[in-house]
Design an enzyme around this catalytic site. Structure first.
Site, PDB file in Angstrom:
ATOM      1  CD  GLU A 112      -0.309   9.208  -7.362  1.00 21.37           C
ATOM      2  OE1 GLU A 112      -0.153   8.138  -6.868  1.00 21.37           O
ATOM      3  OE2 GLU A 112      -1.125   9.716  -8.442  1.00 21.37           O
ATOM      4  CG  HIS A 146       8.408  -3.589   6.956  1.00 26.51           C
ATOM      5  ND1 HIS A 146       8.553  -4.586   5.908  1.00 26.51           N
ATOM      6  CD2 HIS A 146       8.922  -2.610   6.458  1.00 26.51           C
ATOM      7  CE1 HIS A 146       9.580  -4.324   5.056  1.00 26.51           C
ATOM      8  NE2 HIS A 146       9.646  -2.997   5.389  1.00 26.51           N
TER       9      HIS A 146
END
Lengths: 118, 118
Positions: free
Chosen positions: A62, A68
């Site tokens: 999906e 990060h």
């Protein structure tokens, strides 16, 4: 008009700095978040930076989850991009906020792919 | 206050539908866009969907480039997330707009990681 995708941008601040630098832990958290949200994991790619910091993505059927981290700042940028109605991105967000022990967070939801023909 | 990251969200519309379903082509375009923008490619992960559509990421030292395509709609969602001053995300955006032959596009720039202590 419906959007093709829902994009949740999370700013996680004042997190546990140790876990922000733990690639193995973060890989597990992102996979768990994807699964608990109802997504199907297709692949993943993580990278450990020196002296610190981790970038990682989990590709789901999906769309994707991305992280990060900047351990030195106690900060993580997280993206949760989903399409369809079967996935609950907010559930994934809750898990990430909790597991990274973010004392402060904010989120921004952006609709992607709003097409004239829809 | 400076941001840790710069996040460019591109909406590419009325693209060439054939290239939107061509994993090999898109992988090349994303890598080229990263390199031309001055980024260092660390890894990549792409997935071809059935009956159509491609998701792919190129992880760069300075963060990532992501693409999700909906060939049936002529639409691609592209994210260009960079940190530091050495990368020119706008250059990567120009290449993607051109190579995907997007007749319409819009972009949104979001600063990520604006921390109080900076």
């Amino acid at each position: 008009m419906n959007a093709l995708g829902k994009h949740l941008l999370l700013e996680l601040k004042d997190c546990n700095k140790e876990v922000l630098n733990d690639l193995s832990f973060l890989k597990g958290v992102l996979s768990t978040a994807a699964s608990e949200a109802g997504a199907t994991v297709l692949g993943e790619s993580f990278h450990q930076f020196a002296p610190q910091g981790v970038s990682g993505v989990v590709i789901i059927r999906e769309s994707h989850l991305f992280i990060h981290t900047w351990p030195e700042c106690g900060y993580a940028a997280v993206d949760i991009f989903t399409c369809g109605d079967s996935v609950r991105p907010e559930k994934a967000a809750q898990i990430l906020i909790s597991k990274l022990e973010a004392k402060n967070h904010s989120s921004l939801e952006i609709q992607r792919g709003i097409l004239d023909s829809q």
